[in-house]
Write a protein that holds these residues in place. Structure first.
Motif, mmCIF file in Angstrom:
data_model
loop_
_atom_site.group_PDB
_atom_site.id
_atom_site.type_symbol
_atom_site.label_atom_id
_atom_site.label_comp_id
_atom_site.label_asym_id
_atom_site.label_seq_id
_atom_site.Cartn_x
_atom_site.Cartn_y
_atom_site.Cartn_z
ATOM 1 N N ARG A 44 71.181 -31.826 31.413
ATOM 2 C CA ARG A 44 70.645 -30.915 32.416
ATOM 3 C C ARG A 44 70.516 -29.536 31.776
ATOM 4 O O ARG A 44 71.426 -29.059 31.086
ATOM 5 C CB ARG A 44 71.606 -30.865 33.607
ATOM 6 C CG ARG A 44 71.155 -29.993 34.774
ATOM 7 C CD ARG A 44 72.013 -30.289 35.989
ATOM 8 N NE ARG A 44 73.423 -30.035 35.722
ATOM 9 C CZ ARG A 44 74.070 -28.942 36.110
ATOM 10 N NH1 ARG A 44 73.419 -27.988 36.777
ATOM 11 N NH2 ARG A 44 75.348 -28.797 35.855
ATOM 12 N N CYS A 45 69.387 -28.878 31.992
ATOM 13 C CA CYS A 45 69.191 -27.578 31.350
ATOM 14 C C CYS A 45 68.246 -26.702 32.149
ATOM 15 O O CYS A 45 67.417 -27.179 32.924
ATOM 16 C CB CYS A 45 68.675 -27.744 29.923
ATOM 17 S SG CYS A 45 67.172 -28.723 29.748
ATOM 18 N N HIS A 46 68.408 -25.403 31.952
ATOM 19 C CA HIS A 46 67.506 -24.392 32.509
ATOM 20 C C HIS A 46 66.902 -23.659 31.315
ATOM 21 O O HIS A 46 67.607 -22.931 30.607
ATOM 22 C CB HIS A 46 68.265 -23.430 33.413
ATOM 23 C CG HIS A 46 69.144 -24.081 34.424
ATOM 24 N ND1 HIS A 46 68.642 -24.862 35.453
ATOM 25 C CD2 HIS A 46 70.491 -24.106 34.552
ATOM 26 C CE1 HIS A 46 69.649 -25.309 36.184
ATOM 27 N NE2 HIS A 46 70.779 -24.873 35.656
ATOM 28 N N LEU A 47 65.623 -23.837 31.101
ATOM 29 C CA LEU A 47 64.970 -23.314 29.907
ATOM 30 C C LEU A 47 64.199 -22.035 30.198
ATOM 31 O O LEU A 47 63.704 -21.824 31.308
ATOM 32 C CB LEU A 47 64.025 -24.367 29.318
ATOM 33 C CG LEU A 47 64.647 -25.732 28.982
ATOM 34 C CD1 LEU A 47 63.573 -26.690 28.490
ATOM 35 C CD2 LEU A 47 65.766 -25.587 27.954
ATOM 36 N N ASN A 48 64.099 -21.184 29.186
ATOM 37 C CA ASN A 48 63.275 -19.969 29.246
ATOM 38 C C ASN A 48 63.676 -19.043 30.395
ATOM 39 O O ASN A 48 62.830 -18.469 31.079
ATOM 40 C CB ASN A 48 61.789 -20.341 29.371
ATOM 41 C CG ASN A 48 61.329 -21.244 28.250
ATOM 42 O OD1 ASN A 48 61.662 -21.033 27.092
ATOM 43 N ND2 ASN A 48 60.572 -22.282 28.601
ATOM 44 N N ILE A 61 69.884 -22.598 28.970
ATOM 45 C CA ILE A 61 71.223 -22.801 29.515
ATOM 46 C C ILE A 61 71.474 -24.286 29.718
ATOM 47 O O ILE A 61 70.687 -24.978 30.375
ATOM 48 C CB ILE A 61 71.385 -22.064 30.857
ATOM 49 C CG1 ILE A 61 71.093 -20.570 30.673
ATOM 50 C CG2 ILE A 61 72.793 -22.273 31.427
ATOM 51 C CD1 ILE A 61 70.994 -19.794 31.984
ATOM 52 N N PHE A 62 72.584 -24.776 29.175
ATOM 53 C CA PHE A 62 72.999 -26.168 29.308
ATOM 54 C C PHE A 62 74.343 -26.180 30.031
ATOM 55 O O PHE A 62 75.400 -26.026 29.413
ATOM 56 C CB PHE A 62 73.106 -26.837 27.934
ATOM 57 C CG PHE A 62 71.790 -26.939 27.208
ATOM 58 C CD1 PHE A 62 71.036 -28.100 27.268
ATOM 59 C CD2 PHE A 62 71.302 -25.854 26.482
ATOM 60 C CE1 PHE A 62 69.813 -28.193 26.610
ATOM 61 C CE2 PHE A 62 70.078 -25.936 25.825
ATOM 62 C CZ PHE A 62 69.327 -27.112 25.902
ATOM 63 N N PRO A 63 74.323 -26.338 31.372
ATOM 64 C CA PRO A 63 75.568 -26.231 32.140
ATOM 65 C C PRO A 63 76.526 -27.383 31.860
ATOM 66 O O PRO A 63 76.118 -28.515 31.580
ATOM 67 C CB PRO A 63 75.088 -26.289 33.601
ATOM 68 C CG PRO A 63 73.623 -25.984 33.550
ATOM 69 C CD PRO A 63 73.148 -26.523 32.238
ATOM 70 N N ALA A 64 77.808 -27.077 31.947
ATOM 71 C CA ALA A 64 78.839 -28.107 31.843
ATOM 72 C C ALA A 64 78.813 -28.986 33.084
ATOM 73 O O ALA A 64 78.191 -28.653 34.093
ATOM 74 C CB ALA A 64 80.211 -27.452 31.683
ATOM 75 N N PHE A 136 75.145 -20.293 37.375
ATOM 76 C CA PHE A 136 74.972 -21.611 36.745
ATOM 77 C C PHE A 136 76.319 -22.305 36.530
ATOM 78 O O PHE A 136 76.486 -23.135 35.660
ATOM 79 C CB PHE A 136 74.143 -21.537 35.456
ATOM 80 C CG PHE A 136 74.533 -20.491 34.457
ATOM 81 C CD1 PHE A 136 75.500 -20.749 33.496
ATOM 82 C CD2 PHE A 136 73.917 -19.247 34.460
ATOM 83 C CE1 PHE A 136 75.845 -19.793 32.558
ATOM 84 C CE2 PHE A 136 74.249 -18.276 33.519
ATOM 85 C CZ PHE A 136 75.225 -18.557 32.564
ATOM 86 N N GLY A 137 77.305 -21.940 37.367
ATOM 87 C CA GLY A 137 78.552 -22.685 37.436
ATOM 88 C C GLY A 137 79.556 -22.410 36.346
ATOM 89 O O GLY A 137 80.469 -23.210 36.127
ATOM 90 N N ALA A 138 79.434 -21.272 35.662
ATOM 91 C CA ALA A 138 80.329 -20.972 34.544
ATOM 92 C C ALA A 138 81.203 -19.766 34.856
ATOM 93 O O ALA A 138 80.975 -19.035 35.822
ATOM 94 C CB ALA A 138 79.522 -20.736 33.275
ATOM 95 N N ASP A 139 82.212 -19.569 34.023
ATOM 96 C CA ASP A 139 83.200 -18.523 34.228
ATOM 97 C C ASP A 139 82.845 -17.286 33.393
ATOM 98 O O ASP A 139 82.909 -17.334 32.159
ATOM 99 C CB ASP A 139 84.581 -19.058 33.820
ATOM 100 C CG ASP A 139 85.704 -18.082 34.105
ATOM 101 O OD1 ASP A 139 85.432 -16.914 34.429
ATOM 102 O OD2 ASP A 139 86.884 -18.492 33.987
#
Length: 295
Positions: A44-48, A61-64, A136-139
């Motif tokens: 799963r990724c969010h590009l550009n 972005i490649f979320p965990a 995007f779910g990160a710390d």
């Protein structure tokens, strides 16, 4: 000592131009691109994702898989003149499997911009990630940075940033960094084949040499490079790690004796590789093997 007694550009180019060593650079670039495409298809990724006003300023972005994960920001290499985030998306594979969110930074290149501007863009990317991590779910309080070659240089530069006064974020925004085959002493480069594209002034060399701009406080630093790299690439890392530790900062060396300049980052494909294991240990995150043994 910040430099060696080179007499000719040919001597410098042999040390700093991997193409002079007979390595099949197109094959390595194809390896990066092929594996990056596979990772984009698999994860799963969010590009550009834009972090700045110009087209070049964007993130992949490649979320965990789990929320509140630590973040590894990866800064690609290419001697500040080539490459893009898409070429290096493969670095997400191993760390995402260990529940780390990976963000790969894209930035403008010389000669369109200066190294000053490239440093500024990467600092701005870190600031954007801090402010938007939760989206995007990160710390945001567990940001780490890694970079390869010129990206290793940029890793050191962002770790030396006056974050509070220049960007209005906490001084300890970066908890640790991993510089892979980095370039920390820019003094040789005005005398190499790179200068027509870099157009380095002496003031820029002084501002942008991490060896000359060590921070008073910083997160932990992991230094690694391939044992098959030239003596100058090895010296750059060794000298920087020595200076870092003499400053009272925390630093560690990870040997990769069988690797060259291009294979020193292939460990990102495997969460249990020595490279990923060392980065996960720096993050205080369990390796895949340890996670499975606890189940």
């Amino acid at each position: 000592m910040l430099y060696r007694n080179f007499q000719t550009q040919t001597e410098l180019d042999f040390q700093y131009n991997p193409g002079e060593l007979g390595l099949d650079i197109p094959a390595y670039m194809n390896f990066y691109a092929t594996n990056s495409a596979k990772v984009r298809d698999k994860l799963r990724c969010h590009l550009n994702v834009a972090f700045g006003p110009t087209v070049a300023e964007h993130l992949d972005i490649f979320p965990a898989t789990e929320p509140n994960s630590p973040i590894l920001v990866f800064i690609h290499g290419g001697y500040w003149i080539m490459g893009s985030s898409k070429d290096f998306n493969f670095v997400a594979q191993g760390l995402v499997a260990a529940n780390v969110t990976v963000v790969v930074v894209n930035y403008a290149l010389c000669p369109k911009v200066t190294i000053d501007e490239i440093v500024r863009q990467n600092r701005s990317a870190i600031t954007w990630i801090y402010h938007h991590a939760e989206s995007f779910g990160a710390d945001p309080n567990r940001i780490y940075v890694a970079g390869h070659s010129a990206g290793g240089h940029l890793t050191a530069m962002v770790m030396a940033t006056d974050w509070k006064n220049e960007y209005g974020v906490p001084d300890n925004i970066i908890k640790g960094g991993c510089a892979i085959s980095g370039l920390f002493d820019l003094m040789p480069f005005p005398y190499t084949w790179l200068q027509p594209k870099l157009q380095l002034t002496w003031a820029e060399v002084l501002r942008n040499s991490p060896m000359l701009n060590l921070p008073e406080k910083a997160g932990s630093l992991l230094i690694t490079y391939g044992g098959e790299e030239t003596s100058e690439f090895q010296r750059q890392s060794q000298d920087f790690l020595t200076a870092w530790k003499e400053k009272g900062l925390t630093g560690e060396y990870l040997p990769q004796p069988q690797e060259n300049h291009f294979t020193a980052i292939k460990g990102f494909l495997d969460a249990d590789s020595p490279l990923c294991t060392a980065i996960l240990r720096q993050m205080n995150v369990s390796s895949i093997k340890l996670q499975e043994s606890r189940k």
